[in-house]
Design a protein around this motif. Structure first.
Motif, PDB file in Angstrom:
ATOM      1  N   ALA A  67       0.836  -1.207   0.000  1.00  0.00           N
ATOM      2  CA  ALA A  67       0.000   0.000   0.000  1.00  0.00           C
ATOM      3  C   ALA A  67       0.870   1.255   0.000  1.00  0.00           C
ATOM      4  N   ALA A  68       1.911   1.256   0.831  1.00  0.00           N
ATOM      5  CA  ALA A  68       2.809   2.414   0.900  1.00  0.00           C
ATOM      6  C   ALA A  68       3.491   2.663  -0.447  1.00  0.00           C
ATOM      7  N   ARG A  69       3.876   1.600  -1.121  1.00  0.00           N
ATOM      8  CA  ARG A  69       4.505   1.749  -2.446  1.00  0.00           C
ATOM      9  C   ARG A  69       3.491   2.219  -3.481  1.00  0.00           C
ATOM     10  N   GLN A  70       2.340   1.579  -3.487  1.00  0.00           N
ATOM     11  CA  GLN A  70       1.318   1.898  -4.476  1.00  0.00           C
ATOM     12  C   GLN A  70       0.866   3.349  -4.378  1.00  0.00           C
ATOM     13  N   TYR A  71       0.775   3.867  -3.156  1.00  0.00           N
ATOM     14  CA  TYR A  71       0.302   5.239  -2.952  1.00  0.00           C
ATOM     15  C   TYR A  71       1.441   6.226  -2.693  1.00  0.00           C
ATOM     16  N   GLU A  72       2.662   5.770  -2.957  1.00  0.00           N
ATOM     17  CA  GLU A  72       3.866   6.606  -2.881  1.00  0.00           C
ATOM     18  C   GLU A  72       4.038   7.294  -1.530  1.00  0.00           C
ATOM     19  N   ARG A  73       3.924   6.496  -0.474  1.00  0.00           N
ATOM     20  CA  ARG A  73       4.131   6.984   0.895  1.00  0.00           C
ATOM     21  C   ARG A  73       5.552   6.600   1.321  1.00  0.00           C
ATOM     22  N   THR A  74       6.538   7.327   0.786  1.00  0.00           N
ATOM     23  CA  THR A  74       7.951   7.008   0.961  1.00  0.00           C
ATOM     24  C   THR A  74       8.353   6.906   2.427  1.00  0.00           C
ATOM     25  N   GLU A  75       7.927   7.857   3.240  1.00  0.00           N
ATOM     26  CA  GLU A  75       8.281   7.846   4.664  1.00  0.00           C
ATOM     27  C   GLU A  75       7.761   6.577   5.339  1.00  0.00           C
ATOM     28  N   LEU A  76       6.543   6.186   5.007  1.00  0.00           N
ATOM     29  CA  LEU A  76       5.974   4.973   5.600  1.00  0.00           C
ATOM     30  C   LEU A  76       6.628   3.711   5.058  1.00  0.00           C
ATOM     31  N   GLN A  77       7.046   3.723   3.806  1.00  0.00           N
ATOM     32  CA  GLN A  77       7.781   2.577   3.260  1.00  0.00           C
ATOM     33  C   GLN A  77       9.026   2.320   4.088  1.00  0.00           C
ATOM     34  N   GLN A  78       9.767   3.378   4.333  1.00  0.00           N
ATOM     35  CA  GLN A  78      11.010   3.251   5.101  1.00  0.00           C
ATOM     36  C   GLN A  78      10.727   2.778   6.520  1.00  0.00           C
ATOM     37  N   LEU A  79       9.705   3.344   7.166  1.00  0.00           N
ATOM     38  CA  LEU A  79       9.352   2.942   8.520  1.00  0.00           C
ATOM     39  C   LEU A  79       8.945   1.471   8.550  1.00  0.00           C
ATOM     40  N   LEU A  80       8.104   1.057   7.627  1.00  0.00           N
ATOM     41  CA  LEU A  80       7.652  -0.334   7.579  1.00  0.00           C
ATOM     42  C   LEU A  80       8.829  -1.290   7.398  1.00  0.00           C
ATOM     43  N   THR A 140      11.931  -0.725   8.232  1.00  0.00           N
ATOM     44  CA  THR A 140      12.692  -0.692   9.477  1.00  0.00           C
ATOM     45  C   THR A 140      12.071  -1.624  10.512  1.00  0.00           C
ATOM     46  N   LEU A 141      10.734  -1.722  10.488  1.00  0.00           N
ATOM     47  CA  LEU A 141      10.016  -2.566  11.442  1.00  0.00           C
ATOM     48  C   LEU A 141       9.867  -4.010  10.971  1.00  0.00           C
ATOM     49  N   GLY A 142      10.523  -4.346   9.869  1.00  0.00           N
ATOM     50  CA  GLY A 142      10.536  -5.740   9.421  1.00  0.00           C
ATOM     51  C   GLY A 142       9.576  -6.109   8.319  1.00  0.00           C
ATOM     52  N   ALA A 143       8.976  -5.123   7.660  1.00  0.00           N
ATOM     53  CA  ALA A 143       8.070  -5.443   6.557  1.00  0.00           C
ATOM     54  C   ALA A 143       8.851  -6.100   5.429  1.00  0.00           C
ATOM     55  N   LYS A 144       8.285  -7.165   4.915  1.00  0.00           N
ATOM     56  CA  LYS A 144       8.914  -7.924   3.825  1.00  0.00           C
ATOM     57  C   LYS A 144       8.219  -7.580   2.509  1.00  0.00           C
ATOM     58  N   GLU A 145       8.886  -7.952   1.425  1.00  0.00           N
ATOM     59  CA  GLU A 145       8.331  -7.698   0.094  1.00  0.00           C
ATOM     60  C   GLU A 145       6.984  -8.385  -0.093  1.00  0.00           C
ATOM     61  N   THR A 146       6.850  -9.575   0.451  1.00  0.00           N
ATOM     62  CA  THR A 146       5.570 -10.280   0.403  1.00  0.00           C
ATOM     63  C   THR A 146       5.254 -10.755   1.811  1.00  0.00           C
ATOM     64  N   ALA A 147       3.984 -10.865   2.101  1.00  0.00           N
ATOM     65  CA  ALA A 147       3.580 -11.326   3.431  1.00  0.00           C
ATOM     66  C   ALA A 147       3.991 -12.768   3.627  1.00  0.00           C
ATOM     67  N   THR A 148       4.457 -13.078   4.826  1.00  0.00           N
ATOM     68  CA  THR A 148       4.900 -14.443   5.114  1.00  0.00           C
ATOM     69  C   THR A 148       3.755 -15.347   5.512  1.00  0.00           C
ATOM     70  N   ALA A 149       2.789 -14.814   6.201  1.00  0.00           N
ATOM     71  CA  ALA A 149       1.672 -15.638   6.650  1.00  0.00           C
ATOM     72  C   ALA A 149       0.371 -15.070   6.089  1.00  0.00           C
ATOM     73  N   ARG A 150      -0.237 -15.811   5.203  1.00  0.00           N
ATOM     74  CA  ARG A 150      -1.494 -15.365   4.613  1.00  0.00           C
ATOM     75  C   ARG A 150      -2.646 -16.162   5.194  1.00  0.00           C
ATOM     76  N   THR A 151      -3.677 -15.452   5.519  1.00  0.00           N
ATOM     77  CA  THR A 151      -4.893 -16.090   5.998  1.00  0.00           C
ATOM     78  C   THR A 151      -5.938 -15.912   4.918  1.00  0.00           C
ATOM     79  N   ARG A 152      -6.510 -16.993   4.467  1.00  0.00           N
ATOM     80  CA  ARG A 152      -7.573 -16.906   3.472  1.00  0.00           C
ATOM     81  C   ARG A 152      -8.799 -16.275   4.128  1.00  0.00           C
ATOM     82  N   PHE A 153      -9.549 -15.499   3.347  1.00  0.00           N
ATOM     83  CA  PHE A 153     -10.670 -14.770   3.924  1.00  0.00           C
ATOM     84  C   PHE A 153     -11.681 -15.684   4.594  1.00  0.00           C
TER      85      PHE A 153
END
Length: 106
Positions: A71-84, A86-99
């Motif tokens: 979401a941060a990348r798609q909406y160009e929220r650069t500051e939040l990209q960096q923060l995420l 820093t907090l361990g956000a990965k390129e893809t989610a590691t654990a997906r829960t089906r709806f």
């Protein structure tokens, strides 16, 4: 809390968190977390507050699997990209829960 995050109401989000609402709460109809919707709408202070209260930076949306980092990348929220990241956000989610899994008893 979702609606407060969507409109950027920091005080209301803070109130919900102080009353024990899960920082990873996902709206049951929209199936997005308060963190993702705050990122989409550019409410940096709300996103920071949610992350400070334990919001998972890798939690994908239950419908569509949009992660906070995506979401941060798609909406160009650069500051939040960096923060995420820093907090361990990965390129893809590691654990997906089906709806549909949220409706099954565990």
């Amino acid at each position: 809390m979702y609606m407060a995050a969507e409109r950027g109401d920091v005080d209301c989000v803070r109130f919900h968190l102080s009353e024990g609402v899960d920082a990873n709460y996902q709206h049951p109809e929209v199936m997005l977390s308060a963190l993702v919707i705050s990122i989409i709408h550019g409410h940096t202070e709300v996103a920071r507050l949610l992350l400070a209260h334990g919001a998972n930076p890798n939690l994908p949306a239950q419908l569509g699997s949009l992660t906070p980092l995506q979401a941060a990348r798609q909406y160009e929220r650069t500051e939040l990209q960096q923060l995420l990241q820093t907090l361990g956000a990965k390129e893809t989610a590691t654990a997906r829960t089906r709806f549909w899994q949220r409706w099954l008893p565990v």
